[in-house]
Scaffold this active site. Structure first.
Site, mmCIF file in Angstrom:
data_model
loop_
_atom_site.group_PDB
_atom_site.id
_atom_site.type_symbol
_atom_site.label_atom_id
_atom_site.label_comp_id
_atom_site.label_asym_id
_atom_site.label_seq_id
_atom_site.Cartn_x
_atom_site.Cartn_y
_atom_site.Cartn_z
ATOM 1 N N ASP A 192 19.921 41.184 125.557
ATOM 2 C CA ASP A 192 19.571 42.508 125.042
ATOM 3 C C ASP A 192 19.408 42.469 123.519
ATOM 4 O O ASP A 192 18.574 43.182 122.957
ATOM 5 C CB ASP A 192 20.659 43.513 125.413
ATOM 6 C CG ASP A 192 20.726 43.724 126.916
ATOM 7 O OD1 ASP A 192 19.657 43.817 127.539
ATOM 8 O OD2 ASP A 192 21.842 43.782 127.468
ATOM 9 N N GLY A 193 20.206 41.640 122.877
ATOM 10 C CA GLY A 193 20.143 41.531 121.417
ATOM 11 C C GLY A 193 18.766 41.080 120.948
ATOM 12 O O GLY A 193 18.299 41.496 119.881
ATOM 13 N N ASN A 244 19.092 51.266 120.328
ATOM 14 C CA ASN A 244 20.358 51.597 120.978
ATOM 15 C C ASN A 244 21.032 52.804 120.312
ATOM 16 O O ASN A 244 21.127 53.854 120.910
ATOM 17 C CB ASN A 244 21.332 50.421 120.903
ATOM 18 C CG ASN A 244 21.284 49.539 122.140
ATOM 19 O OD1 ASN A 244 20.611 49.870 123.110
ATOM 20 N ND2 ASN A 244 22.000 48.437 122.106
ATOM 21 N N ASP A 280 37.725 57.395 114.612
ATOM 22 C CA ASP A 280 37.150 56.143 114.103
ATOM 23 C C ASP A 280 35.685 56.286 113.729
ATOM 24 O O ASP A 280 35.160 55.494 112.957
ATOM 25 C CB ASP A 280 37.294 55.031 115.152
ATOM 26 C CG ASP A 280 38.678 54.403 115.100
ATOM 27 O OD1 ASP A 280 39.487 54.834 114.254
ATOM 28 O OD2 ASP A 280 38.945 53.491 115.908
HETATM 29 N N1 LIG Z 1 32.580 48.129 121.915
HETATM 30 C C1 LIG Z 1 31.355 47.869 122.275
HETATM 31 O O1 LIG Z 1 30.967 47.956 123.435
HETATM 32 C C2 LIG Z 1 30.355 47.492 121.231
HETATM 33 C C3 LIG Z 1 30.765 47.261 119.924
HETATM 34 C C4 LIG Z 1 29.792 46.936 118.995
HETATM 35 C C5 LIG Z 1 28.445 46.847 119.372
HETATM 36 N N2 LIG Z 1 28.109 47.061 120.649
HETATM 37 C C6 LIG Z 1 26.719 47.065 121.076
HETATM 38 O O2 LIG Z 1 26.070 45.862 120.763
HETATM 39 C C7 LIG Z 1 24.750 46.195 120.438
HETATM 40 C C8 LIG Z 1 24.122 45.060 119.715
HETATM 41 O O3 LIG Z 1 23.887 44.076 120.691
HETATM 42 P P1 LIG Z 1 23.725 42.551 120.284
HETATM 43 O O4 LIG Z 1 23.384 41.789 121.518
HETATM 44 O O5 LIG Z 1 22.867 42.455 119.096
HETATM 45 O O6 LIG Z 1 25.175 42.230 119.825
HETATM 46 P P2 LIG Z 1 26.286 41.368 120.564
HETATM 47 O O7 LIG Z 1 25.862 39.959 120.630
HETATM 48 O O8 LIG Z 1 27.571 41.704 119.878
HETATM 49 O O9 LIG Z 1 26.280 41.919 122.062
HETATM 50 C C9 LIG Z 1 26.805 43.155 122.438
HETATM 51 C C10 LIG Z 1 26.740 43.311 123.948
HETATM 52 O O10 LIG Z 1 26.176 44.578 124.223
HETATM 53 C C11 LIG Z 1 25.171 44.405 125.226
HETATM 54 N N3 LIG Z 1 24.138 45.391 125.051
HETATM 55 C C12 LIG Z 1 23.276 45.527 124.016
HETATM 56 N N4 LIG Z 1 22.450 46.547 124.250
HETATM 57 C C13 LIG Z 1 22.775 47.051 125.460
HETATM 58 C C14 LIG Z 1 22.293 48.129 126.236
HETATM 59 N N5 LIG Z 1 21.313 48.908 125.819
HETATM 60 N N6 LIG Z 1 22.868 48.378 127.433
HETATM 61 C C15 LIG Z 1 23.893 47.624 127.856
HETATM 62 N N7 LIG Z 1 24.394 46.608 127.163
HETATM 63 C C16 LIG Z 1 23.854 46.327 125.970
HETATM 64 C C17 LIG Z 1 24.639 43.013 125.030
HETATM 65 O O11 LIG Z 1 24.056 42.541 126.231
HETATM 66 C C18 LIG Z 1 25.889 42.266 124.649
HETATM 67 O O12 LIG Z 1 26.546 41.785 125.777
HETATM 68 C C19 LIG Z 1 24.884 47.434 119.624
HETATM 69 O O13 LIG Z 1 23.693 48.177 119.594
HETATM 70 C C20 LIG Z 1 25.992 48.144 120.347
HETATM 71 O O14 LIG Z 1 25.512 49.039 121.320
HETATM 72 C C21 LIG Z 1 29.033 47.391 121.576
HETATM 73 N N1 LIG Z 2 14.806 36.315 117.029
HETATM 74 C C1 LIG Z 2 16.018 36.531 116.540
HETATM 75 N N2 LIG Z 2 16.303 36.294 115.248
HETATM 76 C C2 LIG Z 2 17.540 36.489 114.735
HETATM 77 N N3 LIG Z 2 18.576 36.923 115.462
HETATM 78 C C3 LIG Z 2 18.346 37.187 116.751
HETATM 79 C C4 LIG Z 2 17.072 37.005 117.366
HETATM 80 N N4 LIG Z 2 17.147 37.344 118.665
HETATM 81 C C5 LIG Z 2 18.421 37.719 118.862
HETATM 82 N N5 LIG Z 2 19.133 37.631 117.723
HETATM 83 C C6 LIG Z 2 20.566 37.945 117.562
HETATM 84 O O1 LIG Z 2 21.278 36.966 118.281
HETATM 85 C C7 LIG Z 2 22.412 37.545 118.904
HETATM 86 C C8 LIG Z 2 22.470 37.163 120.360
HETATM 87 O O2 LIG Z 2 21.296 37.538 121.011
HETATM 88 P P1 LIG Z 2 21.289 38.075 122.492
HETATM 89 O O3 LIG Z 2 22.115 39.305 122.608
HETATM 90 O O4 LIG Z 2 19.865 38.180 122.877
HETATM 91 O O5 LIG Z 2 21.903 36.892 123.304
HETATM 92 P P2 LIG Z 2 23.243 36.853 124.116
HETATM 93 O O6 LIG Z 2 24.360 37.328 123.225
HETATM 94 O O7 LIG Z 2 23.357 35.485 124.666
HETATM 95 O O8 LIG Z 2 22.932 37.819 125.293
HETATM 96 P P3 LIG Z 2 23.826 39.028 125.800
HETATM 97 O O9 LIG Z 2 23.778 39.993 124.665
HETATM 98 O O10 LIG Z 2 23.157 39.492 127.034
HETATM 99 O O11 LIG Z 2 25.175 38.463 126.035
HETATM 100 C C9 LIG Z 2 22.284 39.053 118.674
HETATM 101 O O12 LIG Z 2 23.193 39.408 117.665
HETATM 102 C C10 LIG Z 2 20.895 39.257 118.221
HETATM 103 O O13 LIG Z 2 20.773 40.306 117.272
#
Ligand SMILES: NC(=O)c1ccc[n+]([C@@H]2O[C@H](COP(=O)([O-])OP(=O)(O)OC[C@H]3O[C@@H](n4cnc5c(N)ncnc54)[C@H](O)[C@@H]3O)[C@@H](O)[C@H]2O)c1
Ligand SMILES: Nc1ncnc2c1ncn2[C@@H]1O[C@H](COP(=O)(O)OP(=O)(O)OP(=O)(O)O)[C@@H](O)[C@H]1O
Length: 526
Positions: free
Chosen positions: A290-291, A369, A399
């Site tokens: 999703d990131g 998001n 918070d």
């Molecule tokens: N306590 C929490 O649950 C918490 C805390 C901080 C950030 N986040 C979420 O993480 C997002 C950033 O994601 P990232 O992947 O860049 O960071 P990250 O690597 O910290 O991943 C956060 C997790 O949130 C999940 N996630 C992201 N968007 C989602 C969605 N729309 N629906 C369900 N799950 C989702 C990702 O798959 C990942 O497992 C932020 O937008 C925020 O929503 C969640």
């Molecule tokens: N092209 C990109 N360049 C820089 N950062 C990226 C890029 N794609 C993803 N990221 C960052 O890398 C991190 C991990 O990406 P992503 O969430 O896609 O993978 P994941 O953590 O393995 O998957 P999930 O979130 O499902 O567990 C996120 O913080 C995201 O913002």
């Protein structure tokens, strides 16, 4: 002329010969690629010739006349074919001119003195962002959205050729289109009946009107499996689909260390070029979780091309496509039609207390998001005053606060106790983080409101805003964050459809309401 050949001139009167000359069609010039280097006798002229009394008729002359008739028929058919091809070419030209005119209308109208080319376009993008969604409605009408409204013609590329983006049409798919359930009127004054408007909760289908040619592949960094898949997919898209490919500068370097074969892959140099990406790219493919989808969306500060998200992460709420069969998936997407989810984004503006007027703001930030305003490293409770369209909502003491899209409802907002909402529902979630009050329940507000979150002057500490979990900005006392629905959604391709994909993700990703089914022990006695 040999003795055996009939003397046609002798057999015909001079007036007859003149009439054939007049009726002949001269097609010796080239028109639309058709070249005829001979003059044609019309069939009518030949008929006239044969019907007239010819003196000294002999067998040769009759044979010759028959041959002439056959030749005239064949030539007439060729002329008809040419005419229809010309008509078709004219129709295509007309369509092209029409579309060109439409696109020109969408070009920035006012160019400020000193602003040229890209600068004016970038300025215009920001202005477009600031305009209301009304512009969308002009073209969409009720049953469809034209890509001209979302994506404009490309800028001249480095070869000074116009890059023409594939055009597509979005339309509502509606199972009961014929039934009375789907009224178009909002209010019927004649009969005094109030009926519901059609909103974006319907499934949307994307149909290409011309073939997509350029794809942007975005990948999660630091992953070997993603890197291997990216190399394979880029090669396949080039060799099998003959597509132009864009990647991030980092990925281009990675590909070139694999092999110089990947020299054809294009990238960008600076932020200015990134701002113009949407004019060049027909489709975005993401490889990650999703990131990566959030990352890809954040690259587009305005319109976003359709995104095809492949799952290589742990959760995958927004990544419905599996990598094992990526060829079939991409074939289907490139062919269309495909179901898509229009994921709404929020547009956030930080307004500093020090700013002299409301317009002296920082760049707007679009989130897919959520935007979070929290206490950051401060150990004090946040104290945030919240307004909705200038009405006071509440004061958040805890918070922090999450302002989330419906796509983000399954992310941080969910963890903070917010409801899960179907991504096609147009609304803004207002979810407190650990509120220090027993009665602070989350809210869902309608899509048209503007929210203002202000750090009061008497706040004990600073607050911090973060956008999709990134780019933290400090908010001092008196600073505010203003948030409203952005006009540019993120269109993501569905595996099944919007609802099917949403339900699958909450079942598989969150194990939502997973409970062992009670056994059936026979009917109870009353
Ligand atoms: N306590 C929490 O649950 C918490 C805390 C901080 C950030 N986040 C979420 O993480 C997002 C950033 O994601 P990232 O992947 O860049 O960071 P990250 O690597 O910290 O991943 C956060 C997790 O949130 C999940 N996630 C992201 N968007 C989602 C969605 N729309 N629906 C369900 N799950 C989702 C990702 O798959 C990942 O497992 C932020 O937008 C925020 O929503 C969640
Ligand atoms: N092209 C990109 N360049 C820089 N950062 C990226 C890029 N794609 C993803 N990221 C960052 O890398 C991190 C991990 O990406 P992503 O969430 O896609 O993978 P994941 O953590 O393995 O998957 P999930 O979130 O499902 O567990 C996120 O913080 C995201 O913002």
């Amino acid at each position: 002329m040999s003795d055996t050949q009939p003397n046609l001139s002798a057999a015909m009167s001079p007036s007859k010969l003149d009439s054939i000359g007049e009726a002949s069609i001269s097609c010796s010039q080239q028109e639309n690629g058709f070249i005829n280097s001979f003059s044609l006798f019309s069939e009518k002229a030949v008929d006239e010739l044969l019907q007239s009394p010819v003196q000294g008729t002999d067998e040769h002359l009759i044979e010759f006349s028959e041959a002439m008739r056959t030749v005239a028929k064949a030539l007439r058919r060729a002329a008809e074919g040419k005419a229809s091809a010309q008509a078709e070419a004219a129709e295509w030209r007309r369509k092209y001119e029409l579309e060109r005119a439409r696109n020109l209308q969408l070009e920035p109208k006012e160019q400020l003195p000193g602003q040229h080319g890209d600068d004016a376009i970038i300025e215009n993008l920001i202005n477009q962002n600031n305009k209301a969604n009304g512009k969308f409605l002009n073209c969409c009408g009720r049953n469809g959205i034209c890509s001209h409204e979302v994506l404009r013609d490309g800028e001249p590329d480095s070869d000074s050729k116009m890059v023409r983006k594939a055009s597509f049409k979005l339309s509502w798919c509606c199972k009961g289109e014929q039934s009375d359930q789907h009224k178009h009127d909002i209010v019927s004054f004649e009969r005094g009946n109030i009926t519901t408007a059609e909103r974006s909760s319907k499934q949307i289908s994307l149909k290409w009107e011309s073939d997509p040619q350029t794809v942007l592949v975005m990948t999660k960094p630091n992953s070997i499996s993603v890197r291997i898949l990216c190399t394979e997919m880029v090669r396949w898209l080039r060799e099998q689909k003959n597509m132009k490919i864009y990647v991030e500068p980092r990925v281009r370097e990675e590909l070139l260390t694999e092999s110089s074969y990947f020299n054809f892959v294009q990238t960008w140099k600076d932020a200015k070029e990134v701002l113009l990406l949407h004019t060049k790219v027909d489709l975005v493919v993401t490889l990650g979780g999703d990131g990566t989808v959030l990352w890809a969306a954040s690259m587009f500060k305005g319109p976003v091309p359709p995104v095809v998200p492949f799952s290589l992460g742990s959760l995958g709420f927004m990544t419905p496509f599996h990598t094992e069969n990526y060829r079939e998936c991409l074939n289907q997407v490139l062919k269309g039609p495909i179901s898509i989810t229009l994921r709404h984004r929020l547009q956030c503006l930080v307004i500093r207390d020090a700013a002299k007027n409301e317009y002296e703001t920082e760049e707007p930030i679009l989130v897919l998001n959520e935007v979070t305003i929290d206490r950051g490293i401060s150990s004090y409770l946040t104290n945030l005053e919240c307004y909705c369209d200038n009405s006071f909502v509440t004061c958040v003491q805890g918070d922090g606060l999450i302002l989330s899209t419906t796509s983000g409802s399954t992310a941080y907002s969910l963890a903070a106790g917010g409801s899960m909402v179907h991504p096609q529902v147009p609304g803004i979630l207002f979810t407190p983080i650990c509120p220090h009050s027993l009665s602070f329940r989350p809210l869902i507000l309608p899509e048209h409101v503007t929210l203002r979150v202000q750090v009061p002057y008497n706040s004990r500490g600073h607050a911090w805003a973060s956008f999709d979990g990134k780019d933290r900005k400090q908010l001092a006392a008196g600073d505010a964050l203003v948030c409203s629905m952005a006009p540019w959604p993120v269109p993501t391709a569905c595996q099944v459809d919007s609802t099917g994909d949403f339900l699958r993700s909450i079942h598989e990703g969150l194990h939502w309401n997973l409970r062992k089914t009670q056994s059936f022990d026979g009917p109870r006695e009353s």
